[in-house]
Structure formats: structure tokens, C-alpha cells
Write an enzyme that holds these catalytic residues in place. Structure first.
Site, PDB file in Angstrom:
ATOM      1  N   GLU A 124     151.025 -64.742 128.778  1.00 43.46           N
ATOM      2  CA  GLU A 124     151.130 -66.040 129.127  1.00 43.46           C
ATOM      3  C   GLU A 124     150.736 -66.504 130.408  1.00 43.46           C
ATOM      4  O   GLU A 124     149.983 -65.753 130.594  1.00 43.46           O
ATOM      5  CB  GLU A 124     153.074 -65.806 129.396  1.00 43.46           C
TER       6      GLU A 124
ATOM      7  N   ASP B  78     151.372 -56.586 120.932  1.00 43.47           N
ATOM      8  CA  ASP B  78     152.490 -57.243 121.649  1.00 43.47           C
ATOM      9  C   ASP B  78     153.892 -56.448 120.795  1.00 43.47           C
ATOM     10  O   ASP B  78     153.842 -55.802 119.325  1.00 43.47           O
ATOM     11  CB  ASP B  78     152.361 -57.835 122.518  1.00 43.47           C
TER      12      ASP B  78
ATOM     13  N   HIS C 100     148.668 -67.928 125.333  1.00 42.77           N
ATOM     14  CA  HIS C 100     148.520 -67.420 125.101  1.00 42.77           C
ATOM     15  C   HIS C 100     147.753 -66.505 124.106  1.00 42.77           C
ATOM     16  O   HIS C 100     147.746 -66.433 122.318  1.00 42.77           O
ATOM     17  CB  HIS C 100     150.022 -66.538 125.321  1.00 42.77           C
TER      18      HIS C 100
ATOM     19  N   ASN D 258     150.425 -72.331 124.047  1.00 45.88           N
ATOM     20  CA  ASN D 258     150.360 -72.256 125.556  1.00 45.88           C
ATOM     21  C   ASN D 258     149.362 -71.433 125.963  1.00 45.88           C
ATOM     22  O   ASN D 258     148.753 -71.652 126.505  1.00 45.88           O
ATOM     23  CB  ASN D 258     151.720 -71.779 125.917  1.00 45.88           C
TER      24      ASN D 258
HETATM   25  P1  PGA Z   1     151.651 -68.523 115.329  1.00 44.71           P
HETATM   26  O1  PGA Z   1     151.538 -67.103 116.405  1.00 44.71           O
HETATM   27  O2  PGA Z   1     151.075 -67.231 114.352  1.00 44.71           O
HETATM   28  O3  PGA Z   1     153.096 -67.548 114.744  1.00 44.71           O
HETATM   29  O4  PGA Z   1     151.682 -69.190 115.323  1.00 44.71           O
HETATM   30  C1  PGA Z   1     150.500 -66.994 117.862  1.00 44.71           C
HETATM   31  C2  PGA Z   1     151.051 -66.316 118.638  1.00 44.71           C
HETATM   32  O5  PGA Z   1     151.429 -66.348 119.849  1.00 44.71           O
HETATM   33  O6  PGA Z   1     150.127 -65.634 119.386  1.00 44.71           O
END
Ligand code: PGA
Length: 262
Positions: free
Chosen positions: A164, A86, A159, A157
Site C-alpha cells: 500500500e 498476496d 499499490h 491507490n
Molecule cells: P483489480 O485489482 O485487478 O481488481 O483492479 C488490481 C489490484 O488491486 O492490484
């Protein structure tokens, strides 16, 4: 040392798919070793390998170990093709918050990967242009034979990528609206929530599900609640990572803090 003292989950989960380590370093090293083993196996076969890569704080230790293996253990990236999950939209690749910058900083500038083999879903311009770009990105993955190994983090959350809550399980690469939790968690990098982009391009739930191997890495206590939902809860688009329960090629790699509520 891998800790297998998790009693109530089905045996195939605990023995085959769930790996809990004492700390983040050991969990990250395990993931790096899986990736390196696949790269080397393909080299022996004279074949390329297609890696799906993630950004965020979680995979940094994995990339650090891969860079170490490149420097000191002779791990070559000559046969590696990458597709990142992404990227924010809009953003400039030279912005320090961009995932182009991140990948160069933590992996690509330190290893011998061919720059032509690197793909990050960065696009500028109006939204109608973005749709064509996303279709092309998806088609490039297909043209390379699909993703051999997909590395994933997980958002608080649930994702995966920027899929999302509410993302359809048959979704492909597309422009999405970022969830408030995601934008809130990103504000430290952008110096305030008002600077966090409202949208992003992400490969889809279907794109991820078709990867031949999937490694979900989660580290730290802030992930324990969502990990419990993703593993013990129902399989639902409300918790996108829950789809991995239905994918036998998916492995979960946690430190004991992330696994604390299992
Ligand atoms: P993070 O993010 O590794 O910074 O916790 C993970 C994600 O949002 O997929």
C-alpha cells in the site's frame, strides 16, 4: 493492434517498455503470450520457470488465454512454479473471496501444474506466527532462484501486490494493513466493507523489484489517473507502482482506456 501514438514520453519508454492496445482482450493476450513464450523457452532448455502471479479482475483474461493455450495449443505447465503476490489475513482458503479459491477457479484447476509447485501466502494463527511464515515464504522464493516473471495489476491507490502507499522500497514479504481505498474496492466481493479483512500478507517491494521480468497490466478507465501518476509522476513510496520507472526489466501493458491520460 498495438497503438504507439503516445508522444511526450521518452523514446525508450514508448518503443520498449510501454505497450498500449485497443482493448482489454488484446492487452491480456499479449501478456499471456509473453508468459507462454517463457514457459516454452525454459522447457526447451529443460528448466523450471518461476512465475509471480496476481489476482483481481485484471489478470482474469490472461489466465483465460493461458488455459486456452493449454487446452488447444499444447502449452504444458509441468515445469512451472508459482508464487502468488498476496492473500487476505485472516481468510480461509475455501472462501470464495480468498486468492486460493481465485487461482484454482481461473487457472490452477484447468492446467497440468504440479500442486507442490503452487505457493500462495496463506497463513492462519496469531500475528507472531505470521512473521515466521512470511520469512519462510520469502526464503522459498529465494531458494527457487527468484522470480523469473512477475505479473502485476495496480490498485487505484497505486499499490502493487498489497504494498500500500507508504510501503518501503526495501520491504519483503510481510503482514500489512489494508488501505481504505483497497478495502472499499474489495467490498463488492465481500458483501459490505465490514466483511473485508483489515490486513493481508504481501510479498514486498524489494521482492517484486528483484524479479527478472515484470509485466504491469492495467485495464479500463478507472486506472487511468493512477497510471498517469505511476508513469509521469515522481518515484515515491506514496505511489508504490512508480518504482517500476526505475526498473528496466518492467513493461507496462495497458488498454487505451487505462492509458488515456498519458
Ligand atoms: P483489480 O485489482 O485487478 O481488481 O483492479 C488490481 C489490484 O488491486 O492490484
Amino acid at each position: 493492434m498495438e497503438n504507439s501514438v503516445i508522444n511526450h514520453l521518452p523514446t525508450d519508454f514508448t518503443t520498449n517498455r510501454l505497450h498500449v492496445f485497443d482493448d482489454a482482450l488484446k492487452a491480456s493476450d499479449y501478456v499471456a503470450r509473453q508468459i507462454a513464450a517463457l514457459i516454452r523457452r525454459r522447457q526447451l532448455e529443460g528448466r523450471e520457470v518461476v512465475l509471480g502471479l496476481a489476482t483481481g479482475s485484471t489478470p482474469k483474461g490472461v489466465y483465460e488465454e493461458l488455459v486456452r493455450m493449454h487446452r488447444y495449443d499444447g502449452l504444458s505447465f509441468e515445469n512451472v512454479i508459482t508464487f502468488n503476490l498476496d492473500e487476505y489475513y485472516p481468510i480461509e482458503p475455501h472462501d470464495e473471496q480468498s486468492y486460493t479459491w481465485f487461482m484454482n477457479q481461473y487457472l490452477f484447476s484447468h492446467v497440468n501444474i504440479n500442486p507442490h509447485n503452487i505457493h500462495i501466502p496463506h497463513v492462519t494463527g496469531p500475528e507472531n506466527h505470521v512473521k515466521n511464515y512470511c520469512d519462510e515464504y520469502e526464503n522459498k522464493i529465494i531458494a527457487k532462484g527468484g522470480i523469473d516473471l512477475q505479473l502485476l495489476g495496480i490498485g487505484r491507490n497505486g499499490h502493487i501486490g498489497f504494498n500500500e502507499p507508504g510501503s518501503c522500497f526495501d520491504s519483503v514479504t510481510r503482514l500489512i494493513n489494508l488501505h481504505p481505498v483497497t478495502r472499499n474496492d474489495a467490498q463488492v466481493y465481500f458483501g459490505g466493507i465490514e466483511n473485508v479483512p483489515k490486513q493481508a500478507v504481501s510479498i514486498g517491494m524489494s521482492t517484486i523489484s528483484q524479479a527478472r521480468n515484470i509485466l504491469l497490466l492495467a485495464l479500463g478507465p478507472a486506472k487511468s489517473e493512477i497510471i498517469k501518476q505511476a508513469i509521469d509522476g515522481p518515484i515515491t513510496p506514496d505511489v508504490p507502482a512508480s518504482i517500476l520507472q526505475s526498473l528496466p526489466q518492467a513493461q507496462y501493458i495497458f488498454d487505451k482506456n487505462a492509458a488515456a491520460l498519458l
